[in-house]
Design a protein around this motif. Structure first.
Motif, short mmCIF file in Angstrom:
data_model
loop_
_atom_site.label_atom_id
_atom_site.label_comp_id
_atom_site.label_asym_id
_atom_site.label_seq_id
_atom_site.Cartn_x
_atom_site.Cartn_y
_atom_site.Cartn_z
N ASP A 139 0.64 -1.02 -0.07
CA ASP A 139 0.23 0.07 -0.17
C ASP A 139 0.43 1.10 -0.20
O ASP A 139 1.97 0.63 0.74
N VAL A 140 0.36 2.04 -0.68
CA VAL A 140 1.11 3.40 -0.68
C VAL A 140 1.04 4.75 0.17
O VAL A 140 1.67 5.61 0.79
N PHE A 141 -0.34 5.25 0.01
CA PHE A 141 -0.90 6.32 0.62
C PHE A 141 -1.06 5.90 2.02
O PHE A 141 -2.05 4.86 2.55
N GLY A 142 0.18 6.88 2.77
CA GLY A 142 -0.22 6.06 4.87
C GLY A 142 0.51 5.44 4.87
O GLY A 142 1.53 5.58 5.39
N THR A 143 0.93 4.74 3.62
CA THR A 143 2.28 3.02 4.80
C THR A 143 2.93 3.85 4.09
O THR A 143 4.39 3.66 4.73
N LEU A 144 3.28 4.00 2.54
CA LEU A 144 4.94 4.75 2.17
C LEU A 144 4.50 6.45 2.35
O LEU A 144 6.81 7.29 2.63
N VAL A 145 3.29 6.89 2.14
CA VAL A 145 3.71 8.41 1.57
C VAL A 145 3.23 8.70 3.40
O VAL A 145 1.99 8.57 3.34
N ASP A 146 3.62 9.98 3.81
CA ASP A 146 3.44 10.70 4.35
C ASP A 146 1.77 12.14 3.76
O ASP A 146 1.78 13.10 2.84
N TRP A 147 0.24 11.40 2.96
CA TRP A 147 -0.04 12.32 2.38
C TRP A 147 -0.76 13.64 2.88
O TRP A 147 -1.02 14.59 2.04
N ARG A 148 -0.83 13.65 4.37
CA ARG A 148 -1.43 14.61 4.79
C ARG A 148 -1.01 15.76 4.68
O ARG A 148 -1.63 16.64 4.25
N THR A 149 0.02 16.16 5.19
CA THR A 149 1.26 17.29 5.29
C THR A 149 1.44 17.30 4.45
O THR A 149 1.93 18.67 3.66
N SER A 150 1.56 16.48 3.22
CA SER A 150 2.18 17.05 2.03
C SER A 150 1.26 17.38 1.36
O SER A 150 1.36 18.55 0.69
N VAL A 151 -0.19 16.87 1.45
CA VAL A 151 -1.04 17.76 0.20
C VAL A 151 -1.02 19.29 1.29
O VAL A 151 -2.10 19.96 0.31
N ALA A 152 -1.78 19.28 2.61
CA ALA A 152 -1.59 20.01 3.11
C ALA A 152 -0.51 21.60 3.00
O ALA A 152 -1.01 22.64 2.45
N ARG A 153 0.31 20.99 3.10
CA ARG A 153 1.23 22.04 1.71
C ARG A 153 1.28 22.82 1.03
O ARG A 153 1.43 23.69 0.28
N GLU A 154 0.76 21.31 -0.42
CA GLU A 154 0.65 22.08 -1.35
C GLU A 154 -0.70 22.61 -1.33
O GLU A 154 -0.86 24.22 -2.37
N VAL A 155 -2.19 22.45 -0.18
CA VAL A 155 -2.65 23.89 -0.64
C VAL A 155 -1.87 25.20 0.44
O VAL A 155 -3.17 26.22 -0.85
N THR A 156 -1.27 25.39 1.03
CA THR A 156 -0.22 26.55 1.84
C THR A 156 -0.66 27.10 0.54
O THR A 156 -0.52 28.41 0.17
N ARG A 157 0.30 26.71 -0.46
CA ARG A 157 1.02 26.62 -1.64
C ARG A 157 0.52 27.35 -2.82
O ARG A 157 0.79 28.36 -3.65
N LEU A 158 -0.71 26.86 -2.94
CA LEU A 158 -2.04 27.19 -4.08
C LEU A 158 -2.72 28.00 -3.74
O LEU A 158 -3.65 28.61 -4.39
N ALA A 214 -7.48 20.79 7.27
CA ALA A 214 -8.60 20.43 6.87
C ALA A 214 -9.09 20.41 5.79
O ALA A 214 -9.94 19.45 5.89
N PHE A 215 -8.60 20.94 5.02
CA PHE A 215 -8.55 20.43 3.37
C PHE A 215 -8.23 19.06 2.77
O PHE A 215 -8.95 18.91 2.38
N ALA A 216 -7.09 18.83 3.65
CA ALA A 216 -6.52 17.64 2.99
C ALA A 216 -7.44 16.79 3.76
O ALA A 216 -7.24 15.37 2.89
#
Length: 250
Positions: free
Chosen positions: A21-40, A49-51
């Motif tokens: 499995d990848v999302f959550g198991t290998l990669v930190d989706w939550r803080t990574s998506v949040a970073r991109e949300v803030t950037r964009l 909360a958006f993530a």
């Protein structure tokens, strides 16, 4: 943190491939998506909360495919549909243009791996064939691998099987791709439900604790179903499965 209740009577289990499995198991989706949300979208949006809201649309959108209500669609397509829903629900629909939406949807291609993953995966690959068995589409998996220095022997999962986990065909097609019986393949995941489905399909199972996946202390620290192995990192999994150091290892 090897679980004394895990079924690990022999460290190699006579397995020949590991699928992840990848999302959550290998990669930190939550803080990574949040970073991109803030950037964009800027600092005025609650990025975490958006993530979380975007991720909450994940299973319902795939269920439409699993049930046959929607033809198979790549996860990138589902993520975009879900993004539009979340933007509208949060009252941001009219303020986010198409170019920004396209770029934001690619946030899932820019997720950061957990710190143990690249080295742990490399060690596991010294003994086993390895591949993702993810609901993510191939292009997404390739971009995550290139971003995080992950080396795969194949890219398997939903797009290969034309269906979504936890449907048995996703796990069984991964085993078949490696010309292995299901019992010669081990599914590695941080989610008990994923591992339970893999076990029903006949695969061996390894749980990797990711207790902070959904925020501090808000992930699974221990499996809630029987598993063959339970560990706290891919490095620990490599130890349990008898994998040696990589060429550059200490």
């Amino acid at each position: 943190m090897q679980d004394p209740g895990a079924r690990n009577d022999h460290p190699a289990f006579d397995i020949h491939a590991l699928v992840f499995d990848v999302f959550g198991t290998l990669v930190d989706w939550r803080t990574s998506v949040a970073r991109e949300v803030t950037r964009l979208l800027g600092p005025g949006v609650d990025a975490l909360a958006f993530a979380d809201a975007w991720r909450a649309e994940y299973q319902p959108s795939m269920e439409a495919v699993r049930s046959g209500a929607l033809p198979f669609s790549k996860l990138d397509v589902l993520h975009r549909l879900n993004l539009d829903r979340v933007l509208d629900r949060l009252g941001l629909g009219s303020s986010v243009d198409e170019t920004t939406r396209v770029e934001l949807n690619l946030a899932w291609h820019r997720l950061d791996a957990w710190p143990d993953v690249a080295e742990g995966l490399a060690r596991l690959r010294t003994r086993y064939r390895v591949a993702p068995c993810s609901n993510g589409n191939v292009a997404l998996m390739v971009d995550l691998a290139r971003r995080n220095g992950l080396v795969w022997d194949a890219i398997l999962g939903a797009e290969f099987a034309r269906d979504y986990k936890p449907k048995p065909v996703v796990y069984l097609s991964a085993a078949d791709a490696f010309a292995c019986a299901p019992g010669a393949v081990m599914m590695v995941a941080a989610h008990s439900s994923d591992l339970a489905a893999a076990a029903r399909a006949g695969l061996r199972t390894a749980f990797v604790g990711r207790p902070d996946e959904h925020g501090p202390g808000c992930g699974e620290a221990a499996a809630s179903v029987p598993v063959d192995v339970s560990v706290g990192s891919l490095m620990e999994l490599a130890e349990v499965l008898g994998c040696g150091e990589t060429a550059g290892g200490a």
